[in-house]
Structures are given as structure tokens and as C-alpha cells.
Write an enzyme that holds these catalytic residues in place. Sequence first.
Site, PDB file in Angstrom:
ATOM      1  N   GLY A 127      -7.562   0.687 -15.491  1.00  8.82           N
ATOM      2  CA  GLY A 127      -8.824   1.260 -15.029  1.00  8.82           C
ATOM      3  C   GLY A 127      -9.268   0.660 -13.711  1.00  8.82           C
ATOM      4  N   GLU A 244       2.536  -6.382 -10.217  1.00  5.69           N
ATOM      5  CA  GLU A 244       2.918  -4.975 -10.289  1.00  5.69           C
ATOM      6  C   GLU A 244       3.926  -4.635  -9.203  1.00  5.69           C
ATOM      7  OE1 GLU A 244       0.819  -0.525 -10.107  1.00  5.69           O
ATOM      8  OE2 GLU A 244      -0.243  -2.260  -9.327  1.00  5.69           O
ATOM      9  N   GLU A 383       0.396   2.859   3.592  1.00  7.35           N
ATOM     10  CA  GLU A 383      -0.432   2.380   4.709  1.00  7.35           C
ATOM     11  C   GLU A 383      -1.062   1.031   4.369  1.00  7.35           C
ATOM     12  OE1 GLU A 383       0.227   6.625   4.930  1.00  7.35           O
ATOM     13  OE2 GLU A 383      -0.551   5.361   3.345  1.00  7.35           O
TER      14      GLU A 383
END
Length: 396
Positions: A127, A244, A383
Site C-alpha cells: 500500500g 525490492e 526516470e
Amino acid sequence: MDLNFTPEEETFRQEIRQFIADNLPEETRRHMSQLRPPTRDMVHQWVQALASRGWSCPRWPVEYGGPGWDAVRQYIFFEEIQAAPSPDIVSFGTNMVGPVIFTFGTEAQKAHYLPKIATLEHWWCQGFSEPGAGSDLAAVRTKAVRDGDGWVIDGQKTWTTYAHRANMIFVLARTDPHAKKQEGISFFLVDMSLPGVSVRPIQTIDGDREINEVFLDNVRVPASCLVGEENKGWDYAKFLLGNERTGIARVGMTRGRLQMIEQLAAERIVDGRPLIEHARFRDRLTELQVELKALEMTVMRVLSAEQAKGKPNPATSVLKLVGADMQQRMTELYLQVAGEDAVAWPDQDGTGPNGIMGPDWADAAPAAYFNMRKVSIYGGSTEVQKNIIAKAILGL
């Protein structure tokens, strides 16, 4: 050029391969070899098999239920299970919130959450992103207000992968509206069965519905759901995102699919000869294979540096950037091999595709191609990764 592994590490690789051969259902392997997403049952069955061996949380230390592998063994493990191919371990639990909990959480939180992550009793989703806070994650507007012995959370999250399968969500919420953006955010663990939590699927360009909107309307959570210190959630989020991006390169997955593509191209006849014999296609395939080897070596260096320093390395942004580009280019090759068989041919009554004009793997190529457009966005857009590299690595 191959990476040099010790005899013990090669023995470990063979142990992983044998485990896969003994425990990965052929139906699952065949399904995923076509770049089709695994079903919930496929994921659950595979994680249960890994958990029975103590391998469902491969990056965790022994004291928290992991195998305690070093960086090399972690790399070998992920390379083999991705190349198999097998369903991904649900990284939102094992690679993201799990390390946050055992690094910053209380002993009670560790005891309650970590075993449930390992067995997939808790299926987590992330979330973080919101309609106005994607790449600029510090702009989150979801708020958490202290109320007695708990917190009340209100807000909306979006692009929430597998929220429709999950029963837990970790949430960034603003707890100090007067502080600077990064300094007024806290990190919460939220049970999705609580009143006020609702999920709405979002159909993506490939026709799937793996991402969702999550609404939190007056959701009351106990104080024990706050991880670490109040208003320190941004620090925990940066720690999580570093973990991650380390695994997001997916070297094993790309290698396994390139091998499949090479085999299919040897069988695919174009203009009277196998596609693999066409110089332009062969050059593109070889270029990807060479770049994949370079990425593999970089992953190893980053993992070794993280293990030595005990914290995420900003070079994970390089892995994310290059890995995303390679995954997208790999699906472009897959689509090229499928050729005209990738077109969805309608039934005679025009009601929809029947798939009989081409093989199953070719039918799956367009969805795989479109689905992989997302990898340069999630986990931090291309980016944003370039900005991180410029600032944290190049010092610009």
C-alpha cells in the site's frame, strides 16, 4: 564467460534443481513457460513446498526462520527457480515487509507476522502508490490519526498488485500533516478483513486484473500495527524499496525465457528457413544474452556489497533499470518469434478468439509483451532510477 562457483556452491545448485524436479508440478511449469501468470493455487502450492524445506524466505537469517544463505546461494536459488520456471515467491511478504519487520519491528510483531509470511498464511500487498503519489511517493495523502489505543486510517492506494488475493497490506500513511513530506509518514501493517477496507480491480492493457485500487475508509487498527517509530516510515520505505530493487532484475527469469525463445526460433520457419538463422534476429538474441551475463555479474557484486555492509546499496537502481529494459526486450523477441500466430483470430460468429490458428505459446505472446510494459514503472520508474543513480552513485 561463466561465473566461478565453488564445488560446494555447484552442489547446492544441483540440490535446488532436484528439489524443483521433485516438487514443481509439470502443469505449472508448462503454464509459466509461456509467460502466463500463475494462478493463486499454483503460487500457494509452490510456496507450501518451499516452506516444508525452509526455503520460502530465502533472504532471511536463520533466527527469523530463513535458511541463512549467503549472497551467492541466494543468487543461485533465485536463478534456478526463475529459470525453471516456477511461480514467484510472494515478494511483498518475503522480500519487502518481512525484512522491515525483523529489522525495525517489535519482538511481538516478529513472532506474530514472520511465521505467517513464510507459509503464505499472510499474503501481503503493498500500500504505497496513490493517485497523486506514484514516483513522488513522499506525496502520500493517506492519513492515520491517533485515536485512543489505536489509529484510524483514511485514504486510497492504487496499482496495488495482487490486492485481490491478499489478506494483509502494509501501508504508508501521513501521521504528521505539518512536517516535511518525508518526515511525517508512518508504516502500518493492516489486516484487509477489517471494516472499511475495500478492493476494486483495474484491468490492464494485457487484459488481466492483477492490479487494484484499495480504499481505506475509517479503518481502525491497533497501536501494535505501527512498525518502528511514528513518523519514521519514510526510512523504512527506502529500506524496503532497496530490497525490492535487488530482486527485480530477474536474471534467472530472463535467462530461462531466452532459452525458450532460442529453441522456438530454431523451430519457427520464416521465408523458408528457421528464424534463428536470420542474422538480424540472431544478433538481437545474442546481444541480450551477452548483456544478461553482464547484469548477472553486477547483481552478484551488489548482493555481496549489501551483505558486507548490512544495508541496501543504491546500485540496486542500476539493477532495476537494466533488468526492466532486458525483460521488455525479451518479450519483444518472444512476440517476433510468434509472428502472425500471435494474432487473436475470431470465431466464425465473431464472438472472440479461439486460438486454433496458432500454438498456445504464441497465443500468450501478446499478453506477455503488454504486461512487461509495466516493469519500467513499478518499483520506481526508469526516470526516478536515473535520478537516484545520478545523486547517490555519481554524486551529481
